[in-house]
Design an enzyme around this catalytic site. Sequence first.
Site, mmCIF file in Angstrom:
data_model
loop_
_atom_site.group_PDB
_atom_site.id
_atom_site.type_symbol
_atom_site.label_atom_id
_atom_site.label_comp_id
_atom_site.label_asym_id
_atom_site.label_seq_id
_atom_site.Cartn_x
_atom_site.Cartn_y
_atom_site.Cartn_z
ATOM 1 N N THR A 474 0.791 -1.214 0.000
ATOM 2 C CA THR A 474 0.000 0.000 0.000
ATOM 3 C C THR A 474 0.832 1.276 0.000
ATOM 4 O O THR A 474 0.325 2.328 -0.340
ATOM 5 C CB THR A 474 -0.877 -0.010 1.262
ATOM 6 O OG1 THR A 474 -0.093 -0.565 2.325
ATOM 7 C CG2 THR A 474 -2.089 -0.883 1.062
ATOM 8 N N GLY A 515 -5.041 2.283 7.706
ATOM 9 C CA GLY A 515 -3.621 2.230 8.045
ATOM 10 C C GLY A 515 -2.892 3.554 7.948
ATOM 11 O O GLY A 515 -2.230 3.982 8.894
ATOM 12 N N GLU A 696 -9.697 1.202 -0.326
ATOM 13 C CA GLU A 696 -10.928 0.472 -0.610
ATOM 14 C C GLU A 696 -11.994 1.350 -1.256
ATOM 15 O O GLU A 696 -12.909 0.843 -1.898
ATOM 16 C CB GLU A 696 -11.479 -0.133 0.681
ATOM 17 C CG GLU A 696 -10.602 -1.238 1.222
ATOM 18 C CD GLU A 696 -11.007 -1.662 2.622
ATOM 19 O OE1 GLU A 696 -11.396 -0.787 3.418
ATOM 20 O OE2 GLU A 696 -10.909 -2.861 2.914
HETATM 21 MO MO1 MOS Z 1 -9.247 -5.322 4.383
HETATM 22 S S1 MOS Z 1 -10.538 -6.455 3.269
HETATM 23 O O1 MOS Z 1 -9.975 -4.780 5.762
HETATM 24 O O2 MOS Z 1 -7.759 -5.943 4.351
#
Ligand code: MOS
Length: 734
Positions: A474, A515, A696
């Site tokens: 990420t 995160g 997401e």
């Molecule tokens: Mo995510 S599907 O909360 O890694």
Amino acid sequence: MSRHVKMDDKVETDRLDEMVQGLVGKPMDRPEGRLKVSGAAPYAMDALPLKLCHGVLVRGTIPAGRVVGMATAEIERLPGVRAVISDDRLLRHPAQGMAGKAPVQGPREIEYFGQPVALVVAETFEQARHGAQRLALQFEAKHVAPVNPDDKAAKVETPPKKQTSSGDLDKAMRQATSTVNQDYTTPAHASAAMEPHAAVAEWDGKRLTLRGSYQMLAYNRAELADALSIDEADVRILAPYVGGGFGSKLGISHEAVAASIAAKLLGCPVAVSLSRQNVFEMVMRRSETRQHIRLAADEEGRITGIGHEVLVSNLPDEQFSEPVTQATPFVYRGGNRVIGHQIARLHRTCAGSVRAPGEAVGMTALEIAMDELAEAAGLDPVELRLRNIPERDPTQDLPFSSHMLAEALKVGADTFCWRQRSAQPATQRQGEWLVGVGMASAARVNMLIESKARVTLSFNGNAIVETDMTDIGTGTYAVLSQVAGEMLGLPEGVVEARLGDTDFPSASGSGGSFGAASNATAVWLACEEIREQLCKRLECDPKTLTLKDGHAVIGNRRMPLADVLNGTTLVGEGHVEPGQAEEKVRQASYGSYFAEVEVNAVTGETRLRRMTGVFAAGRILNAKTARSQCLGGMIFGIGMALTEELIHDRRDGHIVNRDLAEYHIPVHADVPALDVMLLDERDSWANPLQIKGIGELAICGAAAAVVNAIYNATGVRVRDLPATLDKILPGLPN
Ligand code: MOS
């Protein structure tokens, strides 16, 4: 030493704006990028101890029942085999990340086809695999073991807390000028992370060190300690590099428990790596969904009622239930609302979080329904959405923390040249290709999770960030280095982020797109602490201190940080916790998607021609990694729209397409150039740095834009995803 913030209220000032290094927001390269692309970054199975044993899991081959016989003696005599382990602890599925406990299973109980029942450990991987293949098992199958959502024998639960209603939806439907009343279905999905799940366990007395591939290490340590009935303090987990997780590594999986048990028993390090087929069969899937959607709108196209009633599935006793309707209470206006949630108890692989649990499939179905409503109301789909953006959260009557859906829709429509479209379906033909465009909104809830970080500014002016946070592809290494560099006035390359070790301060881990925001805040706090210590030394007011390019500047004084530190090292710790802010406002991120497809008039094959995504997710820490996250999200959307489908055999629930050749995620040839735009947004309720989650967001609704484009191209409305050619072909115009 340590600074703490609890997010009880909004924070109007953003300290990062006062900094002058100019690192935050920049499209900085990943500091670990070179290691990763050159194969030098050690993933779970890349740093093996010199002497170790290998374990291979043996899977059950019935959907439900018991193991009543296991011919272990014969296997234990095979060359190199050290043990056949059939410990009960192997059978339990470790708890789902964030939402659940392990299921209650008696000894030898099998709950799904493919569930591990034993581990064969040998000196080499090949010997272990040979033993696992030859291990003879006897099963006693349960007579009734429903594996399909439409099976009459399946127990269907209707949890009372998950049913809500307000107003009178039936009446709203009767009185509406235009309505939609349809069922939509989405199949089960696999996370399909590139790195298969793997763990290498090594004991030093009573202390266990596990090298693995996981997303949330503090939580994973607690799970592993619990599974082994040992003290958390005796477990260390290392996961410095993680080859993708997408939810499947939120929790530990069988390999972690199996490797730990075997290593203890044999007194040597044991590695257990799942094969690709194992990953598909044993690791969390996303539940298939059936979604009944009702929409009612008045003569102006204003929504007066929304119904969203869903059926998902999971194993008996599992708590996790795909939160399909997560965005439905607040995304559009309308006072009459019914939200329903049912869960079928099926003997399929455990269902859990996969890539934006909830909205990924819920927003997709809702946004296809919105396209149908636009047509029924005779409105442009963008206009329909603009007319239905609520002023406040319509369910809880709360203000929104910040809300940029309208702007995302307008910017997206302009960039994509949406207004040139033909509203009449199946009217654009180029040779044998039917061409069409579609759009959808994006919405995803935003979260903050407790996180700690430590920053050390050493005497030579270099800085180190330490947290047990992970980088699952990420960009964590990049963004945390940037925040520390910005706060301490250090140029690119001077801050080193050390992640993925439970001996470091505990952080949120990677999941739910929380995160970057949670951890950047912890790092920022730690740096504020260091800045204060510097001010004490310099005897200056914190407001007058400027840090840039490794120098401290106060008025007309400018000196190298190394001189200020004068051989000493400064350490700061930061700690952020969510607070009451969550209850005072509705917090979410928003965006829009626009897609153009061509559908072959002879074969029904769909090809995506271009796609634009516009997203607002608060402050952007790194323009390059944020864009990359959005590209990934949109690519998931393409897969969900066109190809991705986990297929369970109707007889015993076994997963038929259990590899990446048969489970079709998009490859390069499926993905044209994608256009990503990030809007400038600050959300003062999210955290002091005003960052929101982004990864997401870019999947939540993306598939609907593609499916809606197929309708515009062909006049064929697909409500059962993925939109494969067999579903399109029969409806094509002659
Ligand atoms: Mo995510 S599907 O909360 O890694």
